[in-house]
Design a protein around this motif. Structure first.
Motif, PDB file in Angstrom:
ATOM      1  N   ASN A  99      25.654  33.448 -18.908  1.00 25.99           N
ATOM      2  CA  ASN A  99      27.079  33.762 -18.730  1.00 25.99           C
ATOM      3  C   ASN A  99      27.535  34.869 -19.690  1.00 25.99           C
ATOM      4  OD1 ASN A  99      27.105  31.787 -16.787  1.00 25.99           O
ATOM      5  ND2 ASN A  99      28.144  30.262 -18.058  1.00 25.99           N
ATOM      6  N   ASN A 100      26.697  35.881 -19.798  1.00 29.62           N
ATOM      7  CA  ASN A 100      26.979  37.076 -20.610  1.00 29.62           C
ATOM      8  C   ASN A 100      26.985  36.816 -22.118  1.00 29.62           C
ATOM      9  OD1 ASN A 100      27.296  38.849 -18.347  1.00 29.62           O
ATOM     10  ND2 ASN A 100      29.349  37.985 -18.017  1.00 29.62           N
ATOM     11  N   TYR A 122      25.625  28.760 -13.171  1.00 32.10           N
ATOM     12  CA  TYR A 122      25.317  29.474 -14.403  1.00 32.10           C
ATOM     13  C   TYR A 122      24.701  30.830 -14.044  1.00 32.10           C
ATOM     14  CZ  TYR A 122      25.485  24.644 -16.111  1.00 32.10           C
ATOM     15  OH  TYR A 122      25.858  23.354 -16.382  1.00 32.10           O
ATOM     16  N   GLN A 123      25.116  31.838 -14.749  1.00 34.11           N
ATOM     17  CA  GLN A 123      24.528  33.161 -14.555  1.00 34.11           C
ATOM     18  C   GLN A 123      23.521  33.422 -15.667  1.00 34.11           C
ATOM     19  OE1 GLN A 123      26.951  36.722 -13.353  1.00 34.11           O
ATOM     20  NE2 GLN A 123      26.248  37.542 -15.311  1.00 34.11           N
ATOM     21  N   TRP A 177      30.456  25.129 -20.436  1.00 37.84           N
ATOM     22  CA  TRP A 177      30.066  25.752 -19.173  1.00 37.84           C
ATOM     23  C   TRP A 177      29.761  24.707 -18.106  1.00 37.84           C
ATOM     24  CZ3 TRP A 177      26.210  29.344 -22.116  1.00 37.84           C
ATOM     25  CH2 TRP A 177      26.888  30.463 -22.593  1.00 37.84           C
ATOM     26  N   GLN A 201      21.925  33.470 -10.292  1.00 39.09           N
ATOM     27  CA  GLN A 201      22.984  32.467 -10.403  1.00 39.09           C
ATOM     28  C   GLN A 201      22.414  31.144  -9.917  1.00 39.09           C
ATOM     29  OE1 GLN A 201      26.853  32.332  -7.964  1.00 39.09           O
ATOM     30  NE2 GLN A 201      27.505  33.305  -9.874  1.00 39.09           N
TER      31      GLN A 201
END
Length: 500
Positions: free
Chosen positions: A159-160, A208-209, A204, A223
């Protein structure tokens, strides 16, 4: 590599066993998605409890000021206190104060839920559809539940958020001795610590990325969903037979003693020290002597502590000359059972201390502690076993789960036997010693949260320890994600290769 400790000692009532908190699951930080059965904690109650904990640490904790300066600890306390500004659940309060308590760098100081606390059933908690191997602030996929992932993929970020940042956050939730990191890696990898951080710190939820770096070096983003519990793990890898060619000695329980075919080589596993081990050691070394074993591989990778007196029983067969298991035990107070916070501590544990120990003379800022006859001989010197003492080549397997009495034993062995070869990873326990012997339970009065609180400092037999570091292996061994999936024992293979 989950471990469970059995402390079958007749003197258990004394509560004086170094390494009482030796099950990693007990130190596991609760998931944010856990359901608290008690009421929400008020800001005032939490701050009052934190102030009591801080005062107790300042007055008597044996690790205070050793690895983190008193000024830095004060800053950690102030920041933690100031950050508590809204009512929290019990799990949230524990999460909030974990980084402060971990600042002590003491693996025996852990937080527990209040008595009677219940968390939600597993099906109600979030679960990442993959497991990880954490090493050197990096993370790789091991087992997984989706074909979007592959064993060996490195997690660049979630998530970055960079994977290194997530891992560093996780390090704030697992207390260990000194500056060691293998203990923290163990939690993040094998006890769902990476998942804990994603859930309780970042809050989170699926999807999920994930940004991944494949084995070939390509970077891709996927993802993934929360697959759910009970879904088969992928891949179904074939496990390695690590004991092919080894013959198990059936007279020794739990397959703890093996012999390598027709070669004069033995493998002895020593899990956390328990009372019954005295008989195991006696019978095992008798067989090792009878079979004229020339090389012994001693596996203490899962030895997370236990009764220090039993550790002495193992050294009977291995030290070069009459030996000691520890150099000194000391306290910051003239009598640690008598302190300003006695009403918050467990009375039976305090009585056990008084039954088994007595404070002695003062040396500098510390008070020397002497054992009473009820505890037995602690300092030695101890004579060697005459009949079955092992004089051959000795290789010792260690890891981030070698802790407390396990690490004290390793330090004593290293200092008092020439030519020992250590294989694996840095021990979780510091080579110079640890905090322990009597492990009290400090119950915070408002929230009822319990803190494992050691009363004494144990000085090991190490000759030239590096402050804050564990016993270092002569031959470091690192595992790949595929080794984890197939349970390939690289430490044992390295030992055999050295023998050959």
């Amino acid at each position: 590599m989950k471990v469970t400790v059995k402390l079958g000692c007749a003197l258990l009532v004394l509560a004086m066993l170094i390494g009482c908190n030796t099950n990693p699951q007990k130190g596991k930080v609760p998931s944010e998605s856990s359901v608290d059965t008690g009421s929400i904690k008020s800001v005032e109650s939490m701050r009052n409890d934190l102030a009591i904990l801080w005062s107790a640490i300042q007055e008597m904790h044996p690790g205070y000021g050793i690895y983190t300066t008193t000024d830095d600890m004060r800053d950690l306390y102030s920041k933690t206190y100031a950050a508590i500004q809204t009512p929290l659940t019990e799990s949230q309060f524990i999460t909030a104060i974990c980084p402060f308590l971990c600042g002590l760098r003491c693996g025996h100081t852990q937080i527990r839920h209040s008595e009677g606390y219940k968390r939600s059933i597993p099906s109600q908690t979030a679960q990442l559809p993959f497991k990880v191997l954490v090493r050197n602030h990096r993370a790789w996929i091991t087992t997984h539940q989706t074909n979007q992932l592959h064993t060996g993929d490195e997690i660049v970020g979630v998530n970055n958020v960079p994977a290194k940042t997530i891992i560093n956050r996780g390090y704030d939730f697992y207390g260990d001795d000194g500056y060691n990191e293998t203990f923290k890696e163990l939690f993040l990898s094998q006890y769902d610590g990476f998942e804990d951080v994603c859930n309780k710190y970042y809050h989170w939820h699926a999807p999920y990325q994930l940004t991944l770096r494949t084995i070939s070096g390509a970077v891709r983003t996927v993802q993934i969903q929360d697959i759910g519990r009970g879904i088969p793990i992928n891949p179904a890898a074939k496990e390695v037979d690590n004991y092919a060619g080894w013959i198990t000695e059936k007279s020794i329980p739990d397959s703890r003693l093996r012999f390598l075919g027709n070669a004069p080589v033995a493998l002895l596993q020593s899990p956390p020290f328990a009372y019954a081990d005295t008989v195991v050691f006696k019978n095992a070394f008798k067989l090792i002597h009878q079979k004229r074993v020339k090389t012994l591989i001693l596996d203490i990778r899962q030895n997370t502590g236990g009764d220090i007196r039993v550790a002495t029983q193992l050294l009977f067969y291995l030290a070069d000359t009459p030996f000691q298991i520890v150099k000194d035990v000391k306290s910051r107070l003239p009598n640690p059972a008598l302190n300003s916070f006695a009403k918050y501590f467990d009375r039976s544990t305090a009585q056990g201390f008084l039954l088994g120990f007595r404070p002695d003379h003062k040396e500098g800022d510390w008070y020397h502690i002497e054992p009473k006859p009820a505890f037995g001989n602690l300092y030695g010197p101890f004579a060697l076993d005459k009949a079955d003492h092992f004089k051959g080549k000795l290789l010792v397997l260690i890891s981030g789960a070698t802790f407390s009495s396990g690490a004290l034993f390793a330090a004593a062995l290293k200092a008092q036997r020439k030519g020992v070869i250590f294989i694996g990873r840095e021990t979780a326990g510091s080579e110079e010693g640890c905090n322990g012997v009597t492990l009290q339970k400090l119950t915070l009065p408002a929230t009822k949260i319990v803190v494992d609180f050691p009363l004494m400092r144990v000085v090991s037999m190490a000759k030239k320890p590096v402050p804050g570091r564990g016993i270092m292996p002569n031959y470091p061994v690192n595992y790949s994600p595929n080794d984890i999936v197939t349970q390939n024992d690289l430490d044992l293979k390295k030992a055999v290769s050295i023998i050959n």
